[in-house]
Structure formats: structure tokens, C-alpha cells
Motif scaffolding. Structure first.
Motif, short mmCIF file in Angstrom:
data_model
loop_
_atom_site.label_atom_id
_atom_site.label_comp_id
_atom_site.label_asym_id
_atom_site.label_seq_id
_atom_site.Cartn_x
_atom_site.Cartn_y
_atom_site.Cartn_z
N ASN A 117 0.65 -1.30 0.10
CA ASN A 117 -0.12 0.08 0.02
C ASN A 117 0.86 1.02 -0.09
OD1 ASN A 117 0.47 0.93 2.84
ND2 ASN A 117 -0.61 -1.17 3.25
N ALA A 118 0.23 2.40 -0.29
CA ALA A 118 0.72 3.69 -0.22
C ALA A 118 0.34 4.15 1.27
CB ALA A 118 0.41 4.42 -1.47
N ALA A 119 1.21 4.86 1.84
CA ALA A 119 0.87 5.26 3.27
C ALA A 119 1.68 6.54 3.56
CB ALA A 119 1.09 4.10 4.23
N GLY A 220 -3.23 4.64 6.11
CA GLY A 220 -3.71 4.46 5.04
C GLY A 220 -5.03 4.03 5.04
N MET A 221 -5.52 3.63 3.94
CA MET A 221 -7.28 3.55 3.74
C MET A 221 -7.52 2.22 3.04
SD MET A 221 -8.13 7.06 2.13
CE MET A 221 -6.97 8.72 2.36
N SER A 222 -6.46 1.09 3.65
CA SER A 222 -6.93 -0.07 3.23
C SER A 222 -6.14 -1.41 3.97
CB SER A 222 -6.29 -0.27 1.52
OG SER A 222 -4.74 -0.06 1.51
N SER A 261 0.47 13.18 -5.69
CA SER A 261 2.15 13.10 -5.19
C SER A 261 2.23 11.51 -4.46
CB SER A 261 2.45 14.15 -4.15
OG SER A 261 1.49 14.21 -3.12
N VAL A 262 1.29 11.19 -4.25
CA VAL A 262 1.25 9.74 -3.69
C VAL A 262 1.69 8.89 -4.97
CG1 VAL A 262 -0.16 7.78 -2.79
CG2 VAL A 262 -0.27 10.04 -1.80
N LEU A 263 1.10 8.85 -6.07
CA LEU A 263 1.28 8.13 -7.17
C LEU A 263 2.67 8.44 -7.70
CD1 LEU A 263 -2.22 8.31 -9.22
CD2 LEU A 263 -1.58 6.58 -7.56
#
Ligand SMILES: O=P(O)(O)O[C@H]1O[C@H](CO)[C@@H](O)[C@H]1O
Ligand SMILES: Nc1nc2[nH]cnc2c(=O)[nH]1
Length: 291
Positions: A117-119, A220-222, A261-263
Motif C-alpha cells: 500500500n501507499a501510506a 492508509g485506507m486499505s 504526489s502519492v502516485l
């Protein structure tokens, strides 16, 4: 399928049977790509891929940076299935839908799930671009009663009351650190606690301070729902967070996080993550039965 939110064993089985009829691959490892981390799938050799829209029973990805493709292939000769795009609660999916692929993977014969995940980081020693091996999680929606395991328990998958202590496999965490050391990644690899919040908004400053006080390292959201369902059906779990931003904790800070910016950070670290995951799968102890 019964009602919109109720999925029964036969629904998972139907999707698994359809996939088994479409590919010769028989995966033992599943990889879930987080936001901007879909390039992980590029490392797979001898690919068979399916758009989520073409897979019976599969939900659809709606978030930018989640391509919506299921890719089968080999990493270091081991057969894997990779989700290029996951489902989030905030997209409006029920948690049963969010975690639908996990039970399908179980029926395909998958034994190990790698979640990524991205966090955002709350730990002041972390930097953007750091990779955090997940040691444990805090599942806020879960603590509030939003749990994919709610409802009648499907005994064919696992017990009513599954334990979650030690859910992030210790052996795989140690192996990941060994690999990072030998690859020269040690200076940007961390180990910490991931926290799931519902999203889709990023944290307010007061919320960020609360999470910081609770000892959360990354938010994060996952991830937590998928991990719960994988653990429930006895699969081994390994998790990685890519730190894409620092969570703003100070009222004087004028910076604000955004999804673009996360991507970007995901793209920047994609090669490193590919190498780490490939080596990890290569050195994992699994029985590989390629059909
Ligand atoms: O957890 P993944 O899917 O990596 O995505 C993370 O990035 C998105 C926000 O930029 C949110 O969906 C958050 O959960
Ligand atoms: N909740 C949350 N999710 C994220 N995903 C990537 N960065 C963040 C963040 O800062 N907060």
C-alpha cells in the motif's frame, strides 16, 4: 449471489472455477498492488491477464493508480497472481466485496498473500520513499464494527473467532530485511505499525496527532480487511507500506498531501519494490505446482 452484500461460498467458487478454466497458472502467492504500485505486475513472466470487468463476480476498480487487472505469471519460477488495483471501502464497496479476491485466491490454491500500500508516515524518523515492512496493524473501521468477517461465519474458510496476533509472518519479515541488506536498501527500510482509517479524506491535524500518540507509524485506507480475511482462511501474510508522504501534524505547516504526489512516489520506487518482492518470492519456502 444472495443479496447485494451477502456473498456465499459458491460465489467465490464460481469465480475461482472461471479463472482456473482461463489460465494454466496455479498460483501459490498473491500480490496486491497499492496505489501507484501496479508496476509490480510487470515483473511477472509468462503473463495471462484479465480485466476485472471480464471476471465474473469481481468488483471494479474506480481509483486512479489502480488499473483493474488480474495478472497471473511467474516470479523466479514461482507462480503468482497479482492484483493491479485493489478495492477500498470508501469507493462504496462492502467489505465483503473489498476482500472478495482473497477468498477466490484461497480457492485457487494460494498460500501466501503479499499486500502493498501507499501510506503517510507519522513516525518522525521516516522519509518519503521509505519502505515499511508491516509488523502489525490497527484497524479503526474494524474496531468500530466494520469487519469483512461480520455475518454468518463460513466454516469452510475459517473459524468464527480468528486470532490476529502474529498475523504478519515473522519469518517473511526477517527474510525481507535480509534481502534489503544484501540489495543495499537497508537505509530506507523500516518496520512498523500500519493503521487503516476509512478515508477518503486525508487526516486532519488533530487526527494525525491522535494517531501519532497511539504509536502508529504509517496510515492508509486499505490493507487491514484483506489481511483479516487472508488470516481467517489460514493464509500466510506479508505486508509492505511505501511511505509516500509525511502526515501533517503541525498547524503552521502549509503543505497538504494529494493523491497525485502519492502516485509519483509509487512510480519512483517501483523498480526497488519489484526487486524486493521478486527476491522475496524467489526465496520463499513454497510448494510450486504449475499445472
Ligand atoms: O492503500 P492504497 O490502495 O495503496 O491507497 C492509498 O492511497 C490512496 C490515497 O492517496 C488511498 O486509497 C490510500 O489507501
Ligand atoms: N489516510 C491516508 N492514506 C494515505 N495514503 C497515502 N498517504 C496517505 C495519508 O497520508 N493518509
Amino acid at each position: 449471489m444472495h443479496s447485494k452484500d451477502q456473498i456465499c461460498y459458491e460465489d467465490y467458487q464460481q469465480t475461482a472455477d472461471w479463472l482456473l478454466s482461463q489460465t494454466q497458472h496455479r498460483p501459490k502467492v498473491a500480490i496486491i498492488c497499492g496505489s501507484g504500485l501496479g508496476l509490480l505486475a510487470d515483473a511477472l513472466k509468462c503473463q495471462d491477464s484479465f480485466k476485472y470487468a471480464d471476471i465474473p463476480g469481481f468488483p471494479q476498480s474506480t481509483v486512479q493508480g489502480h488499473a483493474g487487472r488480474l495478472v497471473f505469471g511467474e516470479l523466479k519460477g514461482k507462480t503468482c497472481v497479482c492484483m493491479q488495483g485493489r478495492f477500498h471501502m470508501y469507493e462504496g464497496h462492502s467489505l465483503c466485496k473489498v476482500t472478495f479476491p482473497i477468498r477466490v485466491f484461497k480457492l485457487l490454491g494460494v498460500e501466501t498473500v503479499i499486500v502493498t500500500n501507499a501510506a503517510g508516515s507519522l513516525n518522525d524518523t521516516y522519509h518519503c520513499g521509505d519502505i515499511m515492512v508491516i509488523k502489525d496493524h490497527i484497524n479503526f473501521p474494524g474496531l468500530a464494527g466494520l469487519n469483512p468477517l461480520n455475518g454468518p461465519n463460513e466454516e469452510k474458510f475459517g473459524p468464527r473467532f480468528p486470532a490476529m496476533s502474529g498475523i504478519y509472518d515473522k519469518h517473511l519479515r526477517r527474510l525481507a530485511f535480509d534481502i534489503c541488506k544484501s540489495m543495499g536498501y537497508a537505509q530506507f527500510v523500516q518496520e512498523g505499525v500500519y493503521c487503516m482509517v476509512g478515508g477518503p479524506n486525508f487526516e486532519s491535524i488533530a487526527e494525525a496527532r491522535l494517531l501519532h500518540k497511539l504509536g502508529v507509524d504509517a496510515v492508509g485506507m486499505s490493507t487491514a480487511p484483506e489481511v483479516l480475511v487472508a488470516g481467517h482462511c489460514g493464509m500466510r501474510v506479508f505486508g509492505l507500506s511505501l511511505i509516500t508522504n509525511k502526515v501533517v501534524k503541525c498547524y503552521d505547516d502549509t503543505e497538504a498531501v494529494n493523491h497525485e504526489s502519492v502516485l509519483e512516489v509509487g512510480k519512483m520506487r517501483s523498480e526497488t519494490l519489484q526487486t524486493l518482492v521478486t527476491e522475496l518470492v524467489g526465496r520463499m519456502d513454497i510448494n510450486n505446482n504449475t499445472a
